[in-house]
Design an enzyme around this catalytic site. Structure first.
Site, mmCIF file in Angstrom:
data_model
loop_
_atom_site.group_PDB
_atom_site.id
_atom_site.type_symbol
_atom_site.label_atom_id
_atom_site.label_comp_id
_atom_site.label_asym_id
_atom_site.label_seq_id
_atom_site.Cartn_x
_atom_site.Cartn_y
_atom_site.Cartn_z
ATOM 1 N N TYR A 123 37.396 21.949 68.556
ATOM 2 C CA TYR A 123 37.411 23.381 68.903
ATOM 3 C C TYR A 123 38.741 23.746 69.574
ATOM 4 C CZ TYR A 123 36.772 27.438 71.924
ATOM 5 O OH TYR A 123 36.966 28.624 72.587
ATOM 6 N N SER A 173 41.920 30.115 74.945
ATOM 7 C CA SER A 173 41.039 29.474 75.921
ATOM 8 C C SER A 173 41.828 28.515 76.790
ATOM 9 C CB SER A 173 39.960 28.701 75.158
ATOM 10 O OG SER A 173 39.264 27.829 76.014
ATOM 11 N N LYS A 179 42.031 26.394 68.575
ATOM 12 C CA LYS A 179 42.646 27.429 69.427
ATOM 13 C C LYS A 179 44.153 27.200 69.529
ATOM 14 C CE LYS A 179 39.254 29.932 70.130
ATOM 15 N NZ LYS A 179 39.162 31.363 69.862
HETATM 16 P P1 NAD Z 1 30.430 34.591 70.516
HETATM 17 O O1 NAD Z 1 29.970 33.510 69.611
HETATM 18 O O2 NAD Z 1 29.421 35.318 71.320
HETATM 19 O O3 NAD Z 1 31.272 35.675 69.683
HETATM 20 C C1 NAD Z 1 32.005 35.336 68.527
HETATM 21 C C2 NAD Z 1 31.532 36.268 67.423
HETATM 22 O O4 NAD Z 1 32.275 35.993 66.236
HETATM 23 C C3 NAD Z 1 30.057 36.084 67.093
HETATM 24 O O5 NAD Z 1 29.438 37.347 67.094
HETATM 25 C C4 NAD Z 1 30.070 35.473 65.684
HETATM 26 O O6 NAD Z 1 28.939 35.881 64.930
HETATM 27 C C5 NAD Z 1 31.386 35.999 65.145
HETATM 28 N N1 NAD Z 1 32.008 35.176 64.100
HETATM 29 C C6 NAD Z 1 32.267 33.843 64.143
HETATM 30 N N2 NAD Z 1 32.863 33.450 63.023
HETATM 31 C C7 NAD Z 1 33.027 34.558 62.261
HETATM 32 C C8 NAD Z 1 33.587 34.789 60.985
HETATM 33 N N3 NAD Z 1 34.092 33.802 60.238
HETATM 34 N N4 NAD Z 1 33.583 36.047 60.489
HETATM 35 C C9 NAD Z 1 33.057 37.061 61.213
HETATM 36 N N5 NAD Z 1 32.500 36.896 62.433
HETATM 37 C C10 NAD Z 1 32.496 35.652 62.939
HETATM 38 O O7 NAD Z 1 31.554 33.968 71.450
HETATM 39 P P2 NAD Z 1 32.266 34.606 72.719
HETATM 40 O O8 NAD Z 1 31.841 33.824 73.901
HETATM 41 O O9 NAD Z 1 32.123 36.065 72.718
HETATM 42 O O10 NAD Z 1 33.755 34.189 72.400
HETATM 43 C C11 NAD Z 1 34.677 35.099 71.820
HETATM 44 C C12 NAD Z 1 36.007 34.394 71.649
HETATM 45 O O11 NAD Z 1 36.453 33.937 72.911
HETATM 46 C C13 NAD Z 1 35.957 33.167 70.742
HETATM 47 O O12 NAD Z 1 37.140 33.149 69.977
HETATM 48 C C14 NAD Z 1 35.937 32.010 71.710
HETATM 49 O O13 NAD Z 1 36.498 30.853 71.151
HETATM 50 C C15 NAD Z 1 36.787 32.565 72.840
HETATM 51 N N6 NAD Z 1 36.493 31.939 74.131
HETATM 52 C C16 NAD Z 1 35.225 31.986 74.619
HETATM 53 C C17 NAD Z 1 34.943 31.374 75.847
HETATM 54 C C18 NAD Z 1 33.536 31.389 76.398
HETATM 55 O O14 NAD Z 1 33.240 30.611 77.275
HETATM 56 N N7 NAD Z 1 32.644 32.252 75.956
HETATM 57 C C19 NAD Z 1 35.958 30.729 76.573
HETATM 58 C C20 NAD Z 1 37.247 30.729 76.051
HETATM 59 C C21 NAD Z 1 37.511 31.342 74.818
HETATM 60 C C1 UD1 Z 2 33.469 24.329 78.364
HETATM 61 C C2 UD1 Z 2 34.311 23.779 77.245
HETATM 62 C C3 UD1 Z 2 35.597 24.571 77.138
HETATM 63 C C4 UD1 Z 2 35.311 26.061 77.014
HETATM 64 C C5 UD1 Z 2 34.457 26.473 78.212
HETATM 65 C C6 UD1 Z 2 34.085 27.913 78.208
HETATM 66 C C7 UD1 Z 2 33.723 21.396 77.262
HETATM 67 C C8 UD1 Z 2 34.210 20.005 77.506
HETATM 68 N N1 UD1 Z 2 34.596 22.379 77.511
HETATM 69 O O1 UD1 Z 2 34.180 24.175 79.539
HETATM 70 O O2 UD1 Z 2 36.325 24.155 76.013
HETATM 71 O O3 UD1 Z 2 36.514 26.789 76.991
HETATM 72 O O4 UD1 Z 2 33.250 25.710 78.180
HETATM 73 O O5 UD1 Z 2 33.185 28.159 77.164
HETATM 74 O O6 UD1 Z 2 32.603 21.599 76.844
HETATM 75 N N2 UD1 Z 2 27.665 21.617 83.882
HETATM 76 C C9 UD1 Z 2 26.562 20.986 84.410
HETATM 77 N N3 UD1 Z 2 25.373 21.114 83.741
HETATM 78 C C10 UD1 Z 2 25.236 21.838 82.600
HETATM 79 C C11 UD1 Z 2 26.382 22.484 82.060
HETATM 80 C C12 UD1 Z 2 27.584 22.344 82.727
HETATM 81 O O7 UD1 Z 2 26.639 20.323 85.445
HETATM 82 O O8 UD1 Z 2 24.130 21.896 82.024
HETATM 83 C C13 UD1 Z 2 28.940 21.517 84.619
HETATM 84 C C14 UD1 Z 2 30.066 20.878 83.840
HETATM 85 O O9 UD1 Z 2 30.085 19.496 84.025
HETATM 86 C C15 UD1 Z 2 31.283 21.576 84.449
HETATM 87 C C16 UD1 Z 2 30.762 22.981 84.822
HETATM 88 O O10 UD1 Z 2 29.346 22.842 84.894
HETATM 89 O O11 UD1 Z 2 31.667 20.933 85.639
HETATM 90 C C17 UD1 Z 2 31.099 24.031 83.783
HETATM 91 O O12 UD1 Z 2 30.690 23.584 82.494
HETATM 92 P P1 UD1 Z 2 30.720 24.526 81.222
HETATM 93 O O13 UD1 Z 2 30.083 25.830 81.532
HETATM 94 O O14 UD1 Z 2 30.172 23.746 80.068
HETATM 95 O O15 UD1 Z 2 32.274 24.839 81.003
HETATM 96 P P2 UD1 Z 2 33.501 23.811 80.867
HETATM 97 O O16 UD1 Z 2 33.060 22.409 80.784
HETATM 98 O O17 UD1 Z 2 34.490 24.166 81.912
#
Ligand code: NAD
Ligand code: UD1
Length: 348
Positions: free
Chosen positions: A148, A124, A152
Site C-alpha cells: 500500500y 500518507s 502512495k
Molecule cells: P475510503 O476507502 O473511505 O475512500 C476511498 C474511496 O475510493 C472509497 O469510497 C472507494 O469506494 C473509492 N475507490 C477506491 N478505488 C476506486 C476506483 N478504482 N475507482 C473509483 N473509486 C474507487 O478511504 P479514506 O480513508 O477516505 O481514504 C481516502 C484517501 O486517503 C485514500 O487515497 C487513502 O489511501 C488516503 N489515506 C487515508 C488514510 C486513513 O487513515 N483513512 C491515511 C492516509 C492516507
Molecule cells: C496504519 C497504517 C498506515 C496508515 C494509517 C492510517 C499499518 C502498519 N500502518 O497506521 O499505513 O497510513 O494506518 O490509516 O497498518 N492499535 C492497537 N490495536 C488495534 C489497532 C491499532 O493497539 O486494534 C495501535 C497500533 O499498534 C498503533 C496505533 O494503535 O500503535 C494506531 O494504529 P492504526 O490506527 O492501525 O494506525 P497506524 O498503525 O499508525
C-alpha cells in the site's frame, strides 16, 4: 471552481465535499463504492443543501474516466480514490498496484487530455515508513514497508514527473498522519467493513458493544506508557486542508508535498482514556503482542502546512473522540443504520 472528487463517497472524501461545497465549489463526485455506500449522497445533500452529482465509475475504466471530464468544465481534481488497507495490500499487492497506480495513471491522462492542471492528491505518512526521528518533516527519507505504501510513493513520484515535464501541471501531495473523528452532525463518518484495522474505529466498536475488547498491540514500546504513539488528526481539519490546498494552487504556487498532522503524539492508552471520557463508556482492553510492521512513535512536524497553506489543526484528541463517538452511536452499523437527518434516532 468545478472540482472532480475521486473517492468522494469515502470517509475523507465525503468530509472534504462538505467543506468544499461550503466554500462555494461545485462538485462532481466519482466512486466505484468498493469501500463506501451510495447512501452517503443523501447525507451530503442534507449537509450541503443540494444533491451531489455522484457518478458510479471505476478509475480503472479509462473511457469512463475520460467521460467524466467531457463537457463538464472541470477546473481541478482532488484524488482520494484508492484501496488503503495495509494488511490487505500484503495479501494482494497486484490489486493495489492495479487499482491505485493504474487508476491514477488514467486520471492523470484524462486531466492532460482535457487541459486540467491542478491536482490535490491523498498521500500518507506511510511514505516515511519507520522514520529516523520525530517530529517527521517532509524532507525525511521516503521508504515504504508494504505494498500500500509503495503505491502512495509511486503515485507521488508519477505526479512529480508530470509536474516536472509540464509547467502547466501543478499538484499538492497531502501526507495525512492518522485521520479520525467525524462530521459533528453525526451524519457522515468512517464505516469500515469487517473487522477494523485501525485503532479509533475499533475503539468505537468496542464502546458500542459490537466487539468485546480492544487488543492493544504492545505495552513495551519505548514511549510514554509503553503503547504506540501516533499523530491523530480530526477529519474536519483534514477536510479544510484540501480546500486550502486548492486555493494554494489557484494562487499559482509551485507543487509541494505537505504533512497534515497536529504535531502532537497520543499513545493508545491516552486515546482510550480520552474516548472513555468523551463517550461515558468503558473500553475494556488487553495488552497483546506487538503487531508486525508497527513502529513506536510517529508524529508530524506540521509547520510547512502553516507556512504554505495557512493551515493548522484546530481539534484536539477530546474533540476527535467526541465526534467519532457521536457518529458511531448514531450509526452503529454504518450508513444503512443511521438517521436520515440530524436529530433522528439511530436504528438498532
Ligand atoms: P475510503 O476507502 O473511505 O475512500 C476511498 C474511496 O475510493 C472509497 O469510497 C472507494 O469506494 C473509492 N475507490 C477506491 N478505488 C476506486 C476506483 N478504482 N475507482 C473509483 N473509486 C474507487 O478511504 P479514506 O480513508 O477516505 O481514504 C481516502 C484517501 O486517503 C485514500 O487515497 C487513502 O489511501 C488516503 N489515506 C487515508 C488514510 C486513513 O487513515 N483513512 C491515511 C492516509 C492516507
Ligand atoms: C496504519 C497504517 C498506515 C496508515 C494509517 C492510517 C499499518 C502498519 N500502518 O497506521 O499505513 O497510513 O494506518 O490509516 O497498518 N492499535 C492497537 N490495536 C488495534 C489497532 C491499532 O493497539 O486494534 C495501535 C497500533 O499498534 C498503533 C496505533 O494503535 O500503535 C494506531 O494504529 P492504526 O490506527 O492501525 O494506525 P497506524 O498503525 O499508525
Amino acid at each position: 471552481m468545478r472540482v472532480l472528487v475521486t473517492g468522494g463517497a469515502g470517509y475523507i472524501g465525503s468530509h472534504a465535499c462538505v467543506e468544499l461545497a461550503g466554500r462555494g465549489h461545485e462538485l462532481v463526485l466519482v466512486d466505484n463504492f468498493s469501500n463506501s455506500s451510495p447512501l452517503v449522497a443523501g447525507r451530503l445533500a442534507t449537509l450541503t443543501g443540494r444533491e451531489p452529482e455522484l457518478h458510479r465509475a471505476d478509475l480503472r475504466d479509462r473511457a469512463a474516466v475520460d467521460g467524466l471530464f467531457k463537457g463538464r468544465g472541470i477546473d481541478a481534481v482532488i484524488h482520494f480514490a484508492a484501496l488503503k488497507a495495509v494488511g490487505d495490500s500484503c495479501r494482494r499487492p497486484l490489486d493495489y498496484f492495479d487499482n491505485n497506480i493504474g487508476g491514477t495513471i488514467h486520471l492523470l491522462q484524462a486531466m492532460r487530455a482535457h487541459g486540467v492542471g491542478r491536482l490535490v492528491f491523498s498521500s500518507s505518512a506511510t511514505v516515511y515508513g519507520d522514520p529516523d526521528g520525530v517530529p517527521v518533516r517532509e524532507d525525511a527519507p521516503l521508504r515504504v514497508t508494504n505494498p500500500y505504501g509503495r503505491t502512495k510513493l509511486v503515485m507521488e513520484q508519477l505526479i512529480g514527473d508530470l509536474c516536472t515535464s509540464d509547467p502547466g501541471f501543478r499538484a499538492v501531495n497531502l501526507r495525512y498522519f492518522n485521520p479520525v473523528g467525524a462530521h459533528p452532525s453525526g451524519l457522515i463518518g468512517e464505516a469500515p467493513g469487517g473487522v477494523p484495522d485501525n485503532l479509533m474505529p475499533y475503539v468505537c466498536q468496542v464502546a458500542v458493544g459490537l466487539r468485546e475488547r480492544l487488543a492493544v498491540f504492545g505495552g513495551d514500546w519505548p514511549t510514554v506508557d509503553g503503547t504506540g504513539v501516533r499523530d491523530y488528526i480530526h477529519v474536519m481539519d483534514l477536510a479544510r486542508a484540501h480546500a486550502d490546498a486548492l486555493d494554494f494552487l489557484v494562487r499559482g504556487h509551485r507543487s509541494a508535498s505537505i504533512n497534515l498532522g497536529t504535531g502532537q503524539g497520543t499513545s493508545v492508552l491516552q486515546l482510550v482514556r480520552a474516548f472513555e471520557r468523551a463517550s461515558g463508556r468503558a473500553v475494556p482492553y488487553e495488552i497483546v503482542d506487538r503487531r508486525p510492521g508497527d513502529v513506536a512513535e510517529v508524529y508530524a512536524d506540521p509547520s510547512l502546512a502553516h507556512r504554505l497553506l495557512g493551515w493548522r489543526a484546530e481539534h484536539d484528541i477530546d474533540a476527535m473522540c467526541r465526534d467519532a463517538w457521536h457518529w458511531q452511536s448514531r450509526n452503529p452499523g454504518g450508513y444503512a443504520d443511521g438517521p436520515a437527518a440530524p436529530g433522528g434516532a439511530a436504528a438498532s
